[in-house]
Enzyme design. Structure first.
Site, PDB file in Angstrom:
ATOM      1  CG  ASP A 171      40.568  37.331  33.320  1.00  0.00           C
ATOM      2  OD1 ASP A 171      40.541  37.251  32.027  1.00  0.00           O
ATOM      3  OD2 ASP A 171      39.758  37.834  33.973  1.00  0.00           O
ATOM      4  CD  GLN A 187      38.710  43.843  29.226  1.00  0.00           C
ATOM      5  OE1 GLN A 187      38.932  44.621  28.408  1.00  0.00           O
ATOM      6  NE2 GLN A 187      37.443  43.325  29.563  1.00  0.00           N
ATOM      7  CG  HIS A 201      35.888  40.876  35.760  1.00  0.00           C
ATOM      8  ND1 HIS A 201      34.813  39.949  36.145  1.00  0.00           N
ATOM      9  CD2 HIS A 201      35.221  41.889  34.768  1.00  0.00           C
ATOM     10  CE1 HIS A 201      33.650  40.458  35.497  1.00  0.00           C
ATOM     11  NE2 HIS A 201      33.977  41.326  34.865  1.00  0.00           N
ATOM     12  CB  CYS A 236      32.242  43.144  36.818  1.00  0.00           C
ATOM     13  SG  CYS A 236      30.426  42.844  36.489  1.00  0.00           S
ATOM     14  CE  LYS A 250      35.043  40.908  28.720  1.00  0.00           C
ATOM     15  NZ  LYS A 250      34.165  41.951  28.657  1.00  0.00           N
TER      16      LYS A 250
END
Length: 467
Positions: A260, A263, A183, A424, A286
């Site tokens: 990261d 997600q 991202h 993104c 999220k």
């Protein structure tokens, strides 16, 4: 953690009691850790480790999507005369009533600033905030609440690492390896600090199936590599890289690794100690929590060596005009008044998700992904991007002869919410020669029937012709 006695105050009508809050004037719960050596610091609860199968409060009877759907009010509303089908979970998840009611109860009964007040509401709010820190630590398998820093989300957390750790450790000729899956939030901050420090960002290429090219990654690593930035799950391709193995390889070169998890955390259990990641970041929204709240985990020795990024109240020890000393980590990274209600809501979301059992949720979503892959394969002219063997329930696709935004608008007329654009993550799409695509991203409250509605709607769009 057991829920303490809440007899300290009546709740507003219809509002849930505040979970995980110690009643003022009572003895702190057993297992709490000593407070930091600061006059305003609260007692820090011990880390409640969550087993991968779910919390002690896991609901009897196992997980079902229907049980989750009953908790989420927005899924009951119509859109364009049809029941909403929310397939935009990669952008944000919908919120269960347990989170909504907890936020309302906090503002109705316990709203206060934290850490600096001697009065009852300040103590209560502080206990909630630090209880949220302990909940996040347990959720990630972190060794201590003191390894958790609250941020506005993944983006701010990556920027914090770049501006604090990066500015202190990067120099001319150093390299930051960043996977092509990322991202923009895990690309742009590294480009910015690399330009300032005269370092270099090196992309890690992908294979045709959307997985990271592990041979290329091994070749790119060197003793110039100071940091590797990788996603635990791609927001476009759904790819789940072998993060643990990639981290171990990076550590051979004394490089740090930032993962990261934006997600990932809603889809499968995470244990930062097992991964051995140096930094792990995620966003609450999220994860069925409010917007504007997220967290960063960092190894204790790394966090202790990082200089503060922002200055202000709440992050200091002593202030003189010729000298400032700072609070210990994690407080020195939380300047100003934080998103207190966001932390309270984040804990409620973690409690809600873990009540179902993480392994059961992951197994259900994997099965739902398989069903979705079969259903979309029957749509003429539809191509799904990415076929990595390990992936979360994300399906980004193109429809022959159709603009992705037009596809999303047409689906919205049927009450189906998907995302269209570059998501993104332009490098990921350009790997397939694209500038835009349509994305359906699934969550634990989605059903096979909703997936079938998506496939049927896409078939109708194609049947209308290219005109």
């Amino acid at each position: 953690m057991t829920t303490p006695d809440m007899s300290w105050g009546a709740h507003a009508p219809g509002m849930a009691p505040m979970p995980g809050v110690q009643a003022p004037g009572t003895t702190p719960p057993a297992g709490t850790a000593p407070s930091p050596d600061l006059p305003w610091a609260p007692a820090v609860p011990a880390v409640p480790r969550q087993p991968t199968g779910g919390s002690a409060a896991t609901r009897s009877g196992g997980f079902t999507p229907e049980a989750a759907r009953q908790d989420v009010p927005v899924l009951q509303r119509p859109v364009n005369g049809r029941p909403v089908v929310w397939l935009d979970n990669g952008a944000t998840t919908q919120k269960p009533r347990q989170v909504i009611e907890t936020l309302a109860a906090y503002y109705a009964t316990a709203n206060s600033n934290i850490h600096r007040g001697a009065h009852t509401l300040a103590r209560e709010a502080t206990e909630m905030y630090e209880g949220g820190r302990a909940a996040v630590a347990g959720f990630l398998g972190a060794p201590s609440p003191d390894t958790i820093v609250f941020t506005r989300g993944t983006t701010e957390a990556v920027n914090l690492v770049a501006q604090s750790w990066g500015r202190a450790n990067l120099g001319p000729g150093d390299e930051i390896l960043v996977s092509t899956l990322e991202h923009h939030s895990n690309i742009v901050p590294w480009l910015m600090i690399a330009k300032e420090r005269r370092a270099r960002v090196v992309p890690i290429p992908l294979l045709p199936d959307g997985s990271i090219d592990q041979d290329a990654y091994a070749d790119l690593l060197s003793f110039r590599t100071q940091l590797v930035a990788i996603s635990h799950a791609s927001n476009v391709l759904g790819t789940v890289p072998p993060v643990k193995e990639m981290t171990a390889l990076a550590h051979r070169y004394n490089a740090k690794v930032l993962v990261d998890g934006a997600q990932a955390v809603a889809h499968f259990p995470v244990d930062v100690q097992d991964l051995d990641s140096d930094f792990y970041v995620f966003s609450g929204h999220k994860l069925y929590a409010p917007t504007g709240i997220g967290a960063m985990y960092a190894k204790p020795e790394i966090l202790a060596a990082m200089p503060p990024w922002q200055g202000g109240g709440n992050m200091i020890d002593q202030v003189e005009f010729d000298r400032v000393t700072y609070a210990p980590a994690p407080h020195c990274f939380e300047a100003g008044t934080g998103h207190i209600s966001g932390v309270v809501g984040l804990k409620a979301a973690i409690d809600w998700l873990t009540s179902f059992g993480r392994d059961a949720v992951a197994a259900y979503e994997t099965a739902l992904l398989g069903h979705a892959q079969q259903a979309l394969a029957a749509v003429p002219g539809l191509t799904v991007l990415g076929s990595a063997p390990e992936k979360i329930a994300v399906l980004t696709f193109t429809l022959a002869g159709r603009d992705p935004m037009d596809v999303a608008r047409a689906l919205d007329r049927d009450g189906i919410a998907v995302r269209a654009g570059h998501h993104c993550a332009q490098p990921s799409l350009r790997h397939y020669g694209l500038e835009a695509a349509t994305r359906a991203s699934l969550a634990l409250y989605n059903t096979a029937e909703e997936v079938d509605q998506l496939a049927a709607a896409l078939m109708r769009i194609q049947a209308q012709g290219a005109g």
